[in-house]
Design an enzyme around this catalytic site. Structure first.
Site, mmCIF file in Angstrom:
data_model
loop_
_atom_site.group_PDB
_atom_site.id
_atom_site.type_symbol
_atom_site.label_atom_id
_atom_site.label_comp_id
_atom_site.label_asym_id
_atom_site.label_seq_id
_atom_site.Cartn_x
_atom_site.Cartn_y
_atom_site.Cartn_z
ATOM 1 N N ARG A 127 32.867 80.759 76.178
ATOM 2 C CA ARG A 127 33.231 80.557 74.526
ATOM 3 C C ARG A 127 32.088 79.901 73.688
ATOM 4 O O ARG A 127 31.477 78.841 74.385
ATOM 5 C CB ARG A 127 34.651 79.485 74.576
ATOM 6 C CG ARG A 127 35.159 79.740 72.994
ATOM 7 C CD ARG A 127 36.793 79.437 73.085
ATOM 8 N NE ARG A 127 37.224 78.029 73.718
ATOM 9 C CZ ARG A 127 38.276 77.632 73.862
ATOM 10 N NH1 ARG A 127 39.301 78.388 73.547
ATOM 11 N NH2 ARG A 127 38.496 76.403 74.302
ATOM 12 N N LYS A 153 46.940 80.002 73.008
ATOM 13 C CA LYS A 153 47.937 79.155 72.297
ATOM 14 C C LYS A 153 47.437 79.333 70.787
ATOM 15 O O LYS A 153 48.444 79.519 69.946
ATOM 16 C CB LYS A 153 48.253 77.800 72.650
ATOM 17 C CG LYS A 153 48.678 77.768 74.264
ATOM 18 C CD LYS A 153 49.165 76.199 74.467
ATOM 19 C CE LYS A 153 48.152 75.221 74.306
ATOM 20 N NZ LYS A 153 47.019 75.270 75.478
ATOM 21 N N ARG A 213 40.237 69.763 82.999
ATOM 22 C CA ARG A 213 41.473 70.174 82.200
ATOM 23 C C ARG A 213 42.705 71.210 82.854
ATOM 24 O O ARG A 213 43.749 70.845 82.558
ATOM 25 C CB ARG A 213 41.047 70.938 80.867
ATOM 26 C CG ARG A 213 40.061 70.154 80.005
ATOM 27 C CD ARG A 213 39.489 70.804 78.988
ATOM 28 N NE ARG A 213 40.310 71.145 77.952
ATOM 29 C CZ ARG A 213 40.228 71.790 76.735
ATOM 30 N NH1 ARG A 213 38.983 72.465 76.711
ATOM 31 N NH2 ARG A 213 40.857 72.176 75.945
ATOM 32 N N ARG A 238 52.435 67.024 75.959
ATOM 33 C CA ARG A 238 51.547 67.499 77.214
ATOM 34 C C ARG A 238 51.999 66.602 78.375
ATOM 35 O O ARG A 238 51.405 67.083 79.582
ATOM 36 C CB ARG A 238 50.184 67.212 77.057
ATOM 37 C CG ARG A 238 49.149 68.506 76.751
ATOM 38 C CD ARG A 238 48.148 68.338 76.688
ATOM 39 N NE ARG A 238 46.985 69.184 76.499
ATOM 40 C CZ ARG A 238 46.257 69.755 75.624
ATOM 41 N NH1 ARG A 238 46.873 69.587 74.485
ATOM 42 N NH2 ARG A 238 45.130 70.462 75.990
ATOM 43 N N ARG A 248 31.205 73.929 73.139
ATOM 44 C CA ARG A 248 32.187 72.789 72.878
ATOM 45 C C ARG A 248 31.988 71.998 74.187
ATOM 46 O O ARG A 248 32.209 72.496 75.238
ATOM 47 C CB ARG A 248 33.734 73.172 72.689
ATOM 48 C CG ARG A 248 34.254 72.765 71.438
ATOM 49 C CD ARG A 248 35.482 73.284 71.160
ATOM 50 N NE ARG A 248 36.770 72.758 72.121
ATOM 51 C CZ ARG A 248 38.023 73.130 71.855
ATOM 52 N NH1 ARG A 248 38.358 73.974 71.102
ATOM 53 N NH2 ARG A 248 38.940 72.461 72.859
#
Ligand code: AMP
Length: 217
Positions: free
Chosen positions: A126, A13, A170, A87, A159
């Site tokens: 990531r 996104k 998630r 969301r 992160r």
């Protein structure tokens, strides 16, 4: 053009938003970025959001709705892309109500579709630079020296919400709470389904084609 971008975390996104901003001059409003800014600045809102974010859960609707309504109002921009918000169906209902008070509505919803397995690989690999924010990937976008930022030589970090357990949570949260928005918007606005499993250039080309057709229509 007022766009809502739906898609699992890690679906791409953020990258797509940058391209939408460059092409259509939209303002990019990311609820995740705004929440992270609050945390970094140590605001009350940031402190309230912290534990939810670190566990992969959603921050309560009321907090996020007020925060995003203020962000939209502050900019007074007519054209924006909402990234990561709404969301939940409740958030979407609240957003619609607030836009309606100024005679506005959402023009289109982009639904970025991607397999959970692809998301899990993207997110758990990531790494980012805590100083300049540059983002890398242990397989697909390696820094020149393992674990070190190319621009400033700082050690890269993961992160906390990109750890495997949190990513799984998630994704579960996404399927349970956010995916129902596809049906919600399907009833009152144009929803464009986009295959997010391709490379970012192909994804944005597909989106531009559909949006251009919509705007030109
Ligand atoms: P993101 O960077 O968009 O993946 O967001 C990071 C985290 O911020 C999420 O896992 C949630 O904990 C929180 N968050 C972001 N946007 C929302 C939202 N619209 N509603 C509730 N929580 C959110």
């Amino acid at each position: 053009m007022r766009i809502v971008l739906l898609g699992a975390p890690g679906a791409g996104k953020g990258t797509l938003c940058k391209r939408l901003v460059a092409r259509y001059g939209l303002l990019h409003l990311s609820s995740g970025d705004i929440l992270r800014r609050h945390r970094a600045e140590g605001t009350d809102l940031g402190k309230k959001a912290q534990s939810f974010m670190d566990s992969g859960a959603l921050v309560p609707d009321q907090i996020v709705v007020e925060m995003m309504a203020a962000a939209i109002e502050e900019t007074s921009a007519a054209d924006f892309v909402l990234d990561g918000f709404p969301r939940t169906v409740n958030q979407a209902i609240e957003l619609d109500k607030r836009l309606a008070t100024s005679g506005h509505s959402i023009s289109a919803v982009l639904n970025l579709k991607i397999a959970d397995q692809v998301v899990a690989e993207r997110m758990t690999g990531r790494r980012s630079c805590p100083r300049c924010g540059a983002v890398y990937h242990i397989k697909n976008l390696k820094p020149k020296v393992d674990g070190v930022c190319d621009s400033d030589g700082v050690a890269l970090i993961q992160r906390p919400d990109d750890s495997p357990e949190v990513v799984a949570n998630r994704l579960k949260t996404y399927h349970e709470q956010t995916e129902p928005l596809v049906d919600y918007y399907g009833n009152n606005c144009t929803v464009l389904d986009i295959d997010g499993g391709r490379d970012p250039g192909e994804v944005s080309a597909a989106v531009f084609e559909q949006l251009d057709a919509l705007v030109g229509a």
